[in-house]
Write a protein that holds these residues in place. Sequence first.
Motif, mmCIF file in Angstrom:
data_model
loop_
_atom_site.group_PDB
_atom_site.id
_atom_site.type_symbol
_atom_site.label_atom_id
_atom_site.label_comp_id
_atom_site.label_asym_id
_atom_site.label_seq_id
_atom_site.Cartn_x
_atom_site.Cartn_y
_atom_site.Cartn_z
ATOM 1 N N UNK A 85 44.980 39.774 36.202
ATOM 2 C CA UNK A 85 45.293 40.614 37.351
ATOM 3 C C UNK A 85 45.886 39.799 38.479
ATOM 4 N N UNK A 86 46.039 40.461 39.651
ATOM 5 C CA UNK A 86 46.640 39.790 40.801
ATOM 6 C C UNK A 86 45.631 39.434 41.892
ATOM 7 N N UNK A 87 44.363 39.719 41.692
ATOM 8 C CA UNK A 87 43.342 39.361 42.680
ATOM 9 C C UNK A 87 43.258 37.844 42.785
ATOM 10 N N UNK A 88 43.139 37.342 44.038
ATOM 11 C CA UNK A 88 43.090 35.888 44.243
ATOM 12 C C UNK A 88 41.669 35.354 44.247
ATOM 13 N N UNK A 89 40.699 36.232 44.474
ATOM 14 C CA UNK A 89 39.311 35.790 44.583
ATOM 15 C C UNK A 89 38.432 36.776 43.818
ATOM 16 N N UNK A 90 37.843 36.343 42.723
ATOM 17 C CA UNK A 90 36.959 37.202 41.928
ATOM 18 C C UNK A 90 35.696 36.436 41.553
ATOM 19 N N UNK A 91 34.636 37.188 41.331
ATOM 20 C CA UNK A 91 33.397 36.621 40.804
ATOM 21 C C UNK A 91 33.250 37.122 39.381
ATOM 22 N N UNK A 92 33.051 36.197 38.461
ATOM 23 C CA UNK A 92 32.936 36.526 37.037
ATOM 24 C C UNK A 92 31.513 36.199 36.592
ATOM 25 N N UNK A 93 30.896 37.155 35.924
ATOM 26 C CA UNK A 93 29.566 36.955 35.357
ATOM 27 C C UNK A 93 29.608 37.424 33.917
ATOM 28 N N UNK A 122 34.092 46.608 41.209
ATOM 29 C CA UNK A 122 33.543 45.907 40.043
ATOM 30 C C UNK A 122 34.024 46.560 38.754
ATOM 31 N N UNK A 123 34.359 45.730 37.784
ATOM 32 C CA UNK A 123 34.696 46.188 36.423
ATOM 33 C C UNK A 123 33.670 45.603 35.475
ATOM 34 N N UNK A 124 33.202 46.423 34.527
ATOM 35 C CA UNK A 124 32.200 45.970 33.556
ATOM 36 C C UNK A 124 32.698 46.248 32.148
ATOM 37 N N UNK A 165 31.253 41.026 33.690
ATOM 38 C CA UNK A 165 31.338 41.770 34.951
ATOM 39 C C UNK A 165 32.247 40.991 35.888
ATOM 40 N N UNK A 166 33.238 41.696 36.464
ATOM 41 C CA UNK A 166 34.188 41.083 37.389
ATOM 42 C C UNK A 166 34.136 41.856 38.700
ATOM 43 N N UNK A 167 33.953 41.121 39.785
ATOM 44 C CA UNK A 167 33.944 41.742 41.107
ATOM 45 C C UNK A 167 35.078 41.141 41.931
ATOM 46 N N UNK A 168 35.935 42.010 42.465
ATOM 47 C CA UNK A 168 37.063 41.581 43.284
ATOM 48 C C UNK A 168 36.531 41.191 44.670
ATOM 49 N N UNK A 169 37.069 40.111 45.218
ATOM 50 C CA UNK A 169 36.633 39.613 46.523
ATOM 51 C C UNK A 169 37.162 40.442 47.684
ATOM 52 N N UNK A 170 36.896 39.981 48.917
ATOM 53 C CA UNK A 170 37.271 40.675 50.158
ATOM 54 C C UNK A 170 38.776 40.843 50.316
ATOM 55 N N UNK A 171 39.551 39.945 49.713
ATOM 56 C CA UNK A 171 41.011 40.023 49.853
ATOM 57 C C UNK A 171 41.613 41.158 49.035
ATOM 58 N N UNK A 226 27.542 32.575 35.829
ATOM 59 C CA UNK A 226 28.179 33.192 36.994
ATOM 60 C C UNK A 226 29.172 32.181 37.538
ATOM 61 N N UNK A 227 30.407 32.634 37.814
ATOM 62 C CA UNK A 227 31.446 31.701 38.231
ATOM 63 C C UNK A 227 32.333 32.349 39.281
ATOM 64 N N UNK A 228 32.663 31.590 40.316
ATOM 65 C CA UNK A 228 33.605 32.042 41.346
ATOM 66 C C UNK A 228 34.982 31.552 40.923
ATOM 67 N N UNK A 229 35.928 32.483 40.771
ATOM 68 C CA UNK A 229 37.267 32.152 40.276
ATOM 69 C C UNK A 229 38.275 32.399 41.400
ATOM 70 N N UNK A 230 39.154 31.426 41.640
ATOM 71 C CA UNK A 230 40.144 31.576 42.709
ATOM 72 C C UNK A 230 41.556 31.724 42.176
ATOM 73 N N UNK A 231 41.712 31.970 40.936
ATOM 74 C CA UNK A 231 43.044 32.188 40.378
ATOM 75 C C UNK A 231 42.934 32.814 39.000
ATOM 76 N N UNK A 232 43.754 33.793 38.732
ATOM 77 C CA UNK A 232 43.760 34.460 37.427
ATOM 78 C C UNK A 232 45.041 34.075 36.707
ATOM 79 N N UNK A 233 45.101 34.064 35.428
ATOM 80 C CA UNK A 233 44.121 34.554 34.459
ATOM 81 C C UNK A 233 42.981 33.550 34.247
#
Length: 157
Positions: A72-80, A151-153, A119-125, A95-102
């Motif tokens: 995706x194009x989100x710049x800040x996501x949390x992956x669990x 959040x996507x599960x 589980x992926x949660x998109x950040x504030x941006x 649990x991992x904080x990801x700052x770039x996709x894919x």
Amino acid sequence: MSEPGNGPEWSPPEPQQQPARKRRRWLWVVLVVLVLVVGGCLAAVGLVVSEVSDEGSGEADSTVKVTYEVTGDARDVTVSFSVQGTGDLRTEQELEQVTGLPWRREIETSGQDISSTLVVTVGEDGGKATCRVRVDDGPVRTDTASGPNDTATCKAP
């Protein structure tokens, strides 16, 4: 009359000795043979049960590959993600904080009835993030999160 001490003296008859009883050795022989036969049967049954349980647990030892992906194009996501199997009652979580996709991760585990969750949660941006999870050659499960804190599960199987 006769004088005492000159004649044969009277003595009570000696008791007859009974012949010594023969022990029943055949009874002991039968008991030993019976114990050996029963013990052999139990050992044979135990061996068969052990072999059958080893054959049935062969599936629990097989290796399973689980693939996790986030695009995706989100710049800040949390992956669990987590994986669980009933064969060895094993659970792995991360649990991992990801700052770039894919983002992609593959793990190998063993067991039966493997289930996996991503589980992926998109950040504030904000932005969009799509998760995908697959266990071995099973179907790919997907879900998409759009916007800040969405959040996507994905669960497989």
